[in-house]
Design an enzyme around this catalytic site. Structure first.
Site, mmCIF file in Angstrom:
data_model
loop_
_atom_site.group_PDB
_atom_site.id
_atom_site.type_symbol
_atom_site.label_atom_id
_atom_site.label_comp_id
_atom_site.label_asym_id
_atom_site.label_seq_id
_atom_site.Cartn_x
_atom_site.Cartn_y
_atom_site.Cartn_z
ATOM 1 N N LYS A 99 -23.712 -25.032 -51.941
ATOM 2 C CA LYS A 99 -22.323 -25.269 -51.540
ATOM 3 C C LYS A 99 -21.732 -26.487 -52.245
ATOM 4 C CE LYS A 99 -23.669 -27.758 -47.316
ATOM 5 N NZ LYS A 99 -23.581 -27.723 -45.831
ATOM 6 N N LYS A 148 -24.617 -6.956 -87.275
ATOM 7 C CA LYS A 148 -23.178 -7.153 -87.145
ATOM 8 C C LYS A 148 -22.450 -5.808 -87.188
ATOM 9 C CE LYS A 148 -22.496 -11.584 -86.722
ATOM 10 N NZ LYS A 148 -21.829 -12.143 -85.536
ATOM 11 N N ASP A 175 -30.621 -7.741 -82.074
ATOM 12 C CA ASP A 175 -29.421 -7.001 -81.716
ATOM 13 C C ASP A 175 -28.294 -7.962 -81.383
ATOM 14 O OD1 ASP A 175 -30.284 -4.367 -81.931
ATOM 15 O OD2 ASP A 175 -30.907 -4.207 -79.840
ATOM 16 N N ASP A 176 -27.072 -7.487 -81.506
ATOM 17 C CA ASP A 176 -25.936 -8.200 -80.942
ATOM 18 C C ASP A 176 -26.039 -8.102 -79.425
ATOM 19 O OD1 ASP A 176 -23.401 -9.237 -80.281
ATOM 20 O OD2 ASP A 176 -22.522 -8.411 -82.110
ATOM 21 N N GLU A 177 -25.695 -9.179 -78.723
ATOM 22 C CA GLU A 177 -25.815 -9.157 -77.257
ATOM 23 C C GLU A 177 -24.846 -8.186 -76.596
ATOM 24 O OE1 GLU A 177 -22.631 -12.239 -78.021
ATOM 25 O OE2 GLU A 177 -24.518 -11.626 -78.958
ATOM 26 N N GLY A 360 -25.427 -15.291 -88.649
ATOM 27 C CA GLY A 360 -24.807 -13.971 -88.653
ATOM 28 C C GLY A 360 -23.970 -13.806 -89.899
#
Length: 414
Positions: A99, A148, A175-177, A360
């Site tokens: 909290k 990509k 892999d790309d996410e 990338g």
């Protein structure tokens, strides 16, 4: 200490840090103290949170402006007894920041686990040494690249990309996410086809490349999906941890039927860590907790690229991932986003040899394609380890990369 110590950055407009710290310690444990009868105090004493450190920080005008009030800033530490919670991350995070996270003016900076508590967490299954053994690469940073533009593309396109990256000397292709289960490139087909390509490259060129496949699906389907991936021959599982939760990562890492490394992607983590005033610190979230929960790799924004973290934060993440700990293997740091070959000396200087260089566009955007991009990075890595300036390297692929993206590291000394 048998429990856990939480370190917080707090902001208090009453200008009484000690009082605020005590309120937090009580609010997250027994609720009140001074008004309790003495006998009840004695009974509850072992459950009470204890303030063990209060340190006032200098006033920060930007913080006052953002909060639209004048506040006192401070670092506080509170010890929470192990009696209060079960030894799992959901219980720990709810106890130390549940909290309190709604306050909007408190940031959880760190959690210090007792040795007794650490025993309940798996840590990386392979760790840095285990990954290096898989690749038989022990003397340099690893190079990773990314598929990509795979959405809407078929297996043939994936195989071509994978082959080019592997021939370029990339150690890991992920892999790309945002590539999820789909009709064109389903999970098991990606793995089987990818393994065929990588085996062919290995037989032809003698270079081994691992494929990190994206593990996706509903939470209660993940283990079954992971086991399907393993049966199909998956090398590494890429996992969007913060879309699911740290405890889900831990459950995957602890499963003996999922005997492959896990690569943690930071997607969604910015919702927790981006603010300097509240939330959870990046070093804790992307460093310590990922390592404890079982990530063999942690991706995080580098201090240099397009989605940059402050250098101090990025190095703190790496420290948590790689510092000596008798309970856990070390995890690979993967500073990411906007990396090109000119940054390699920076990465080696700041993160050392035990790092994964993740690129990338810096690979796919090379004029000679992904093969040229990979070779440019490998040339930059080799030159950096020899302490040779990149512009002096006789390599056409590296020269092309430096012409496109520049050479910001030309004066870096290792």
């Amino acid at each position: 200490m048998s429990g856990i110590i939480a370190t917080y950055l707090i902001h208090d407009d009453s200008h009484n840090l000690e009082k605020k710290a005590e309120q937090i310690a009580l609010g997250l444990t027994i609720g009140s103290w001074t008004h309790l009868p003495h006998l009840l105090q004695e009974q509850l004493k072992q459950h009470k949170g204890n303030v063990i450190h209060v340190e006032e920080l200098a006033e920060h005008e930007h913080t006052n402006s953002y909060l639209r009030k004048k506040v006192k800033r401070g670092i506080i530490k509170i010890e929470y007894p192990l009696l209060n919670f079960s030894p799992d991350l959901p219980a720990i995070l709810t106890t130390t920041f549940g909290k309190l996270s709604l306050d909007g003016e408190v940031k959880l900076i760190d959690l210090t686990f007792s040795d007794e508590l650490k025993k309940h967490f798996p840590g990386p299954k392979f760790g840095i040494d285990g990954i290096r053994n898989l690749l038989q690469v022990h003397d340099r940073p690893l190079l990773m690249s990314i598929f990509k533009g795979m959405i809407g593309r078929n297996i043939g396109y994936l195989k071509t990309q994978l082959r080019d990256q592997a021939i370029g000397g990339v150690d890991i292709v992920k892999d790309d996410e945002i590539l999820f289960e789909n009709a064109l490139t389903p999970l098991t087909k990606r793995i089987v086809s990818g393994k065929e390509v990588l085996q062919s490259v290995y037989e032809t060129y003698g270079h081994k490349t691992l494929y990190a496949v994206n593990l996706t699906g509903r939470t209660f389907d993940l283990k079954e999906n992971a086991k399907r991936a393993v049966q199909a021959g998956a090398d590494i599982l890429l996992f969007n941890v913060f879309s699911y939760g740290l405890d889900v990562l831990q459950s995957l890492a602890e499963d003996d039927e999922i005997p492959v490394p896990i690569m943690a992607h930071p997607a969604v983590s910015g919702a927790y860590s981006a603010s300097k005033l509240y939330g959870v610190s990046s070093p804790l979230l992307l460093g310590k907790l990922l390592r404890y929960a079982g990530a063999d790799f942690s991706l995080f924004p580098s201090p240099y690229g397009s989605v940059a973290l402050e250098k101090e934060e990025a190095l703190a993440i790496s420290k948590y991932l790689t510092e000596d700990d008798a309970f856990f293997k070390k995890s690979f740091s993967v500073p990411s986003a906007g990396i090109h070959p000119g940054f390699v000396p920076f990465i080696a200087r700041d993160f050392g040899k035990d790092v994964v260089i993740n690129a990338g566009g810096g690979i796919h955007g090379h004029p000679n394609g992904a093969q040229g991009g990979g070779k440019a990075f490998r040339a930059a890595i080799d030159a950096t380890l020899q302490n040779k300036p990149l512009h002096e390297v006789d390599d056409i692929n590296l020269h092309s990369a430096l012409q496109i993206w520049g050479n910001p590291s030309h004066e870096v000394k290792l």
